[in-house]
Motif scaffolding. Structure first.
Motif, PDB file in Angstrom:
ATOM      1  N   ARG A 381       0.853  -1.201   0.000  1.00 20.91           N
ATOM      2  CA  ARG A 381       0.000   0.000   0.000  1.00 20.91           C
ATOM      3  C   ARG A 381       0.883   1.244   0.000  1.00 20.91           C
ATOM      4  O   ARG A 381       1.814   1.361   0.790  1.00 20.91           O
ATOM      5  CB  ARG A 381      -0.908  -0.004   1.223  1.00 20.91           C
ATOM      6  N   GLU A 382       0.598   2.154  -0.885  1.00 23.74           N
ATOM      7  CA  GLU A 382       1.442   3.336  -1.009  1.00 23.74           C
ATOM      8  C   GLU A 382       1.326   4.229   0.222  1.00 23.74           C
ATOM      9  O   GLU A 382       0.288   4.306   0.873  1.00 23.74           O
ATOM     10  CB  GLU A 382       1.049   4.133  -2.260  1.00 23.74           C
ATOM     11  N   VAL A 383       2.433   4.901   0.509  1.00 26.28           N
ATOM     12  CA  VAL A 383       2.486   5.836   1.622  1.00 26.28           C
ATOM     13  C   VAL A 383       1.815   7.138   1.187  1.00 26.28           C
ATOM     14  O   VAL A 383       2.164   7.713   0.152  1.00 26.28           O
ATOM     15  CB  VAL A 383       3.944   6.116   2.028  1.00 26.28           C
ATOM     16  N   ASP A 384       0.875   7.604   1.972  1.00 21.89           N
ATOM     17  CA  ASP A 384       0.239   8.889   1.696  1.00 21.89           C
ATOM     18  C   ASP A 384       0.804   9.904   2.685  1.00 21.89           C
ATOM     19  O   ASP A 384       0.205  10.190   3.725  1.00 21.89           O
ATOM     20  CB  ASP A 384      -1.280   8.774   1.838  1.00 21.89           C
ATOM     21  N   GLY A 385       1.985  10.421   2.379  1.00 26.23           N
ATOM     22  CA  GLY A 385       2.622  11.343   3.307  1.00 26.23           C
ATOM     23  C   GLY A 385       3.854  11.981   2.724  1.00 26.23           C
ATOM     24  O   GLY A 385       4.401  11.527   1.706  1.00 26.23           O
ATOM     25  N   ALA A 396      16.059   8.196  -1.824  1.00 29.89           N
ATOM     26  CA  ALA A 396      14.936   8.984  -2.328  1.00 29.89           C
ATOM     27  C   ALA A 396      14.126   8.190  -3.345  1.00 29.89           C
ATOM     28  O   ALA A 396      12.879   8.226  -3.332  1.00 29.89           O
ATOM     29  CB  ALA A 396      15.448  10.288  -2.943  1.00 29.89           C
ATOM     30  N   ALA A 397      14.816   7.466  -4.228  1.00 33.29           N
ATOM     31  CA  ALA A 397      14.107   6.673  -5.235  1.00 33.29           C
ATOM     32  C   ALA A 397      13.263   5.584  -4.579  1.00 33.29           C
ATOM     33  O   ALA A 397      12.128   5.312  -5.013  1.00 33.29           O
ATOM     34  CB  ALA A 397      15.103   6.055  -6.201  1.00 33.29           C
ATOM     35  N   ALA A 398      13.798   4.960  -3.532  1.00 31.57           N
ATOM     36  CA  ALA A 398      13.048   3.912  -2.828  1.00 31.57           C
ATOM     37  C   ALA A 398      11.790   4.481  -2.195  1.00 31.57           C
ATOM     38  O   ALA A 398      10.706   3.876  -2.261  1.00 31.57           O
ATOM     39  CB  ALA A 398      13.938   3.267  -1.768  1.00 31.57           C
ATOM     40  N   LEU A 399      11.898   5.648  -1.587  1.00 34.52           N
ATOM     41  CA  LEU A 399      10.736   6.262  -0.946  1.00 34.52           C
ATOM     42  C   LEU A 399       9.687   6.675  -1.969  1.00 34.52           C
ATOM     43  O   LEU A 399       8.488   6.495  -1.761  1.00 34.52           O
ATOM     44  CB  LEU A 399      11.191   7.450  -0.108  1.00 34.52           C
ATOM     45  N   ARG A 400      10.138   7.214  -3.078  1.00 38.99           N
ATOM     46  CA  ARG A 400       9.174   7.566  -4.135  1.00 38.99           C
ATOM     47  C   ARG A 400       8.490   6.316  -4.675  1.00 38.99           C
ATOM     48  O   ARG A 400       7.300   6.337  -5.016  1.00 38.99           O
ATOM     49  CB  ARG A 400       9.879   8.308  -5.266  1.00 38.99           C
ATOM     50  N   ALA A 401       9.255   5.208  -4.758  1.00 37.60           N
ATOM     51  CA  ALA A 401       8.686   3.972  -5.305  1.00 37.60           C
ATOM     52  C   ALA A 401       7.548   3.433  -4.454  1.00 37.60           C
ATOM     53  O   ALA A 401       6.682   2.708  -4.960  1.00 37.60           O
ATOM     54  CB  ALA A 401       9.779   2.911  -5.446  1.00 37.60           C
ATOM     55  N   VAL A 402       7.519   3.775  -3.157  1.00 38.90           N
ATOM     56  CA  VAL A 402       6.433   3.303  -2.301  1.00 38.90           C
ATOM     57  C   VAL A 402       5.397   4.406  -2.065  1.00 38.90           C
ATOM     58  O   VAL A 402       4.545   4.295  -1.176  1.00 38.90           O
ATOM     59  CB  VAL A 402       6.961   2.749  -0.962  1.00 38.90           C
ATOM     60  N   GLY A 403       5.457   5.484  -2.857  1.00 37.77           N
ATOM     61  CA  GLY A 403       4.416   6.490  -2.842  1.00 37.77           C
ATOM     62  C   GLY A 403       4.647   7.689  -1.962  1.00 37.77           C
ATOM     63  O   GLY A 403       3.798   8.603  -1.914  1.00 37.77           O
ATOM     64  N   ARG A 405       5.927  11.286  -0.776  1.00 39.39           N
ATOM     65  CA  ARG A 405       6.233  12.544  -1.461  1.00 39.39           C
ATOM     66  C   ARG A 405       7.511  13.113  -0.859  1.00 39.39           C
ATOM     67  O   ARG A 405       7.539  13.537   0.302  1.00 39.39           O
ATOM     68  CB  ARG A 405       5.073  13.526  -1.308  1.00 39.39           C
ATOM     69  N   VAL A 406       8.588  13.092  -1.640  1.00 39.16           N
ATOM     70  CA  VAL A 406       9.900  13.518  -1.166  1.00 39.16           C
ATOM     71  C   VAL A 406      10.067  15.009  -1.424  1.00 39.16           C
ATOM     72  O   VAL A 406       9.899  15.472  -2.565  1.00 39.16           O
ATOM     73  CB  VAL A 406      11.029  12.723  -1.852  1.00 39.16           C
ATOM     74  N   GLY A 407      10.388  15.774  -0.378  1.00 38.83           N
ATOM     75  CA  GLY A 407      10.572  17.215  -0.528  1.00 38.83           C
ATOM     76  C   GLY A 407      10.789  17.863   0.820  1.00 38.83           C
ATOM     77  O   GLY A 407      11.284  17.229   1.763  1.00 38.83           O
ATOM     78  N   ASP A 408      10.427  19.129   0.927  1.00 37.36           N
ATOM     79  CA  ASP A 408      10.609  19.885   2.171  1.00 37.36           C
ATOM     80  C   ASP A 408       9.284  20.462   2.650  1.00 37.36           C
ATOM     81  O   ASP A 408       9.228  21.571   3.197  1.00 37.36           O
ATOM     82  CB  ASP A 408      11.620  21.025   1.961  1.00 37.36           C
ATOM     83  N   ALA A 409       8.196  19.746   2.462  1.00 37.57           N
ATOM     84  CA  ALA A 409       6.884  20.236   2.883  1.00 37.57           C
ATOM     85  C   ALA A 409       6.851  20.409   4.395  1.00 37.57           C
ATOM     86  O   ALA A 409       7.488  19.641   5.133  1.00 37.57           O
ATOM     87  CB  ALA A 409       5.796  19.269   2.439  1.00 37.57           C
ATOM     88  N   PRO A 410       6.145  21.401   4.901  1.00 39.05           N
ATOM     89  CA  PRO A 410       6.016  21.577   6.347  1.00 39.05           C
ATOM     90  C   PRO A 410       5.449  20.316   7.000  1.00 39.05           C
ATOM     91  O   PRO A 410       4.508  19.708   6.499  1.00 39.05           O
ATOM     92  CB  PRO A 410       5.032  22.747   6.477  1.00 39.05           C
TER      93      PRO A 410
END
Length: 600
Positions: A381-385, A396-403, A405-410
């Protein structure tokens, strides 16, 4: 030997030359050399009329403690003298010169036989290693045997009022009591026997795929004190699950699947190489049926999807296969040979959990055999976060692969990538925890310990001689991709941890251990692979599984567990709401409820 003669058990007979030996005294005409020749001669003359003995081994792992000594001329003189003594006393049987750890043809001077002692765990990297080594050494034209192999499984350990001095059950009971295993000793022992049986069986399957590997010798038939890798325990009682798997592996006709992993995504296509090892006469009109589970009755053969395996191109036909069963037909299987039949593709079950992948072979002469593989089906199940990553491109690629959102969001969860913890990263982790945030710490090695936000100790689980490192889950349900309260057998075979967290803030375990590694001997050790620990206002989620490469490449086990770990951290921190209810009699009843799902 009398019992082996009666029962028809073949014996690879070691002669009494093994470590410890003073290597400086090796030679053909030294005191050591003369004594060894005399001992060998005496034993061979005593036992040579036992028909159960099929070969002699003049030495076992001699010079393992000083491998340079194998290059000395005195070692060659010593080896030649010992083999000559065996052949003088009995010229009717083959002789292993020095039953050695890895094939080493340049240091075998008389015997044609090469050997290997290959010990490993139920891990994809180990199976890849012995597959490649078997390919290399089985094609040399020399006899080659895997003369030692075997994994560990603990015996049943009922209480004894007066155990014999050599019984070691107390050591295991005491070690397990400190490990956080959530069930009884008997359940743990049974689960480790299941692990042992599958590990031994899959190793045997590797060697049965190669015609030029002449045999393999399981270490051991029975446990001995401090080495519990027998099919029988110290009291000669069988370990039933291990015995069942080894018996399955030694069927004269064995259909096999070479699988990259025993974990597969729900509903996805699974590709495997199909092989048959036939140690009997040739078989005609062979049909091999492959299906998940036993619940549905087998369909008539003409309704199954028939494949000419030799012509199968998985890349071009993948879209055709949305079947839960496959039928492979071939007209002929050679006698006493291993036959590759190509690739097969079938669809994994849509329901997560444990499913048997069953392989059945039938032939015109009435031969009917079965093999099966315990497959762990996961729902990734993809990560919604949102996550903020300290680490490399693969993290970073592994985290994106499981859904994720990689960035600097608050409010993004901080994820420290594998081997990315240093002084600077440590300061960022401390700041996030002070702010009450969750931080995911992916696998780190021992030298990263000073940069953790709390005092920790990290320990390697790949030790020198000793027992298997068993991994098990606690009652905690934070990682739904893994079964609770289970010794893990194949569920993590592509991602195993090399280092565990052996203490956190002075305690043996974090607040919430989820996956624990336990190594019984020597010196029982336990450590956390996945867990969570409160640090100030924040929460540190630890994961020592190596996930990044696998998740980035789509490995099912790595993807599912990485998604679970990140999802665990992304969950909102729970708050406790108070509810006051006024009753008719004037009393006030106070109750509490969680405002969000508990994260620890």
């Amino acid at each position: 030997l009398d019992a082996c003669d009666r029962l028809g058990v073949f014996v690879h007979c070691d002669l009494p030359v093994a470590e410890p030996v003073n290597h400086e005294e090796m030679g053909a005409d030294t005191v050591l050399g003369r004594r060894c020749v005399a001992a060998i001669t005496e034993q061979v003359r005593r036992d040579r009329n036992h028909p159960s003995i099929i070969l002699w081994s003049a030495m076992n792992e001699l010079c393992d403690g000083n491998r340079d000594a194998r290059n000395w001329p005195e070692y060659e003189e010593f080896a030649r003298a010992l083999v000559a003594a065996v052949e003088d006393a009995d010229g009717t049987r083959p002789v292993i010169e020095n039953d050695w750890i890895e094939p080493d043809p340049d240091r075998i001077f008389v015997s044609p036989i090469m050997t290997a002692h290959w010990y490993g765990q139920l891990h994809a990297r180990y199976f890849d290693k012995i597959e490649a080594a078997s390919q290399k050494w089985s094609g040399t034209g020399r006899p080659f045997y895997v003369s030692e192999f075997g994994d560990w499984g603990l015996p049943q350990m009922p209480h004894l009022e007066d155990p014999p001095f050599w019984d070691t059950r107390a050591i295991y009971r005491e070690g397990l009591a400190l490990s956080r295993w959530p069930a009884g000793v008997g359940r743990f022992a049974t689960e480790t026997e299941r692990y042992q049986g599958l590990s031994d069986r899959l190793q045997i399957e590797v060697w049965r795929r190669f015609d030029d590997i002449g045999g393999y010798c399981l270490t051991e038939l029975t446990d001995v004190p401090h080495e519990l890798n027998g099919l029988l325990d110290l009291h000669r009682r069988p370990k039933p699950l291990a015995v069942t798997e080894v018996a399955r592996a030694n069927q004269p006709v064995l259909p096999m699947l070479r699988l990259d992993s025993l974990v597969v995504r729900a509903g996805e296509l699974l590709t495997a190489e199909l092989h048959v090892s036939n140690d009997g006469p040739a078989l005609a009109e062979v049909c091999i049926e492959i299906r998940f589970g036993d619940t549905a009755p087998p369909a008539p053969l003409n309704e199954l999807l028939a494949i000419d395996a030799s012509q199968l191109d998985p890349a071009s036909v993948a879209d055709r296969f949305r079947e839960s069963h496959v039928d492979v037909r071939t007209t002929h299987l050679r006698a006493h040979a291993a036959t590759p039949l190509g690739a097969v593709i079938l669809e994994a079950p849509p329901v997560p959990g444990s499913h048997d992948l069953v392989v059945r072979l039938r032939a015109a002469d009435g031969t009917e055999v079965e093999n099966r593989y315990p497959m762990h089906v996961v729902d990734v199940r993809e990560v919604d976060g949102d996550v903020r990553v300290i680490g490399g491109d693969t993290d970073a690629a592994a985290l994106r692969a499981v859904g994720a959102r990689v960035g600097d969001a608050p409010g993004a969860v901080l994820v420290v990538g594998e081997e990315a913890l240093d002084a600077e990263a440590g300061r960022a982790v401390a700041d996030a925890l002070v702010a009450g945030q969750a931080v995911v710490m992916l696998a780190q090695s021992e030298d990263a310990a000073p940069w953790f936000p709390v005092p920790v100790e990290l320990a390697q689980v790949a030790t020198a001689w000793g027992s298997t490192v068993f991994r098990f889950t606690t009652d905690h349900g934070a990682i739904p991709s893994l079964p609770r309260r289970n010794v893990l057998v194949a569920e993590d075979s592509t991602i195993q941890a090399t280092t565990v967290v052996s203490s956190v803030a002075g305690a043996a375990f974090p607040d919430s251990p989820v996956v624990v590694a336990f190594k019984p001997v020597p010196a029982a050790m336990a450590g956390t692979i996945i867990g969570s620990h409160a640090v100030g206002a924040g929460r540190l989620v630890l994961c020592q599984y190596r996930l990044a490469d696998g998740a980035a490449a789509g490995d099912a086990a790595a993807s599912a567990i990485l998604a679970d770990v990140v999802r665990w951290a992304v969950r909102p921190r729970p708050t406790l709401d108070r509810h006051d209810t006024r009753k008719g009699d004037g009393r006030t009843v106070r109750s509490y409820s969680w405002a969000a799902e508990a994260a620890r």
